[in-house]
Design a protein around this motif. Structure first.
Motif, short mmCIF file in Angstrom:
data_model
loop_
_atom_site.label_atom_id
_atom_site.label_comp_id
_atom_site.label_asym_id
_atom_site.label_seq_id
_atom_site.Cartn_x
_atom_site.Cartn_y
_atom_site.Cartn_z
N PRO A 165 0.81 -1.23 0.00
CA PRO A 165 0.00 0.00 0.00
C PRO A 165 0.84 1.28 0.00
N GLN A 166 1.97 1.27 0.69
CA GLN A 166 2.85 2.43 0.69
C GLN A 166 3.44 2.67 -0.69
N ILE A 167 3.83 1.60 -1.38
CA ILE A 167 4.38 1.72 -2.73
C ILE A 167 3.32 2.26 -3.69
N LYS A 168 2.11 1.74 -3.59
CA LYS A 168 1.02 2.20 -4.44
C LYS A 168 0.73 3.68 -4.22
N GLU A 169 0.66 4.09 -2.98
CA GLU A 169 0.40 5.49 -2.64
C GLU A 169 1.51 6.40 -3.15
N ALA A 170 2.77 5.95 -3.02
CA ALA A 170 3.91 6.76 -3.46
C ALA A 170 3.93 6.94 -4.97
N VAL A 171 3.65 5.87 -5.73
CA VAL A 171 3.65 5.97 -7.19
C VAL A 171 2.51 6.87 -7.65
#
Length: 103
Positions: free
Chosen positions: A44-50
């Protein structure tokens, strides 16, 4: 376009750099991008960052952790660091991310 999110400095701590290889450039034909990410980053953190950094809608995130090998140098053993990669798939119709240009 995806909903514009506020860019936070923690997004830059999650995504370290694009991972550019022959296989990762083939993924770009199928709306995929590969990034080197922090070892403690979650999907979820990676998705939010992208979504915040590149203003694209993310369909899915797959992660790979490659364990560091044990090697020897001048007879002394050492261990290479572990690396985590994220394969980010964009929603159909989204413009691909150009990793060669800066943010």
């Amino acid at each position: 376009m995806a909903k514009k999110q506020e860019i936070d400095t923690r997004h830059y701590d999650v995504i370290l750099s694009p991972h550019i290889t022959e296989k990762s450039t083939l993924l770009s034909e199928h709306n995929g991008v590969v990034f080197k990410v922090s070892n403690d980053a979650t999907k979820p953190q990676i998705k939010e960052a992208v979504e915040a950094l590149f203003d694209r809608k993310v369909k899915s995130v797959n992660t790979i952790v490659s364990k560091g090998k044990t090697k020897r140098w001048k007879g002394k053993p050492y261990k290479r660091t572990d690396a985590k990669k994220a394969i980010v798939t964009l929603v159909e119709g989204q413009e691909p991310i150009d990793v060669t240009s800066g943010i």
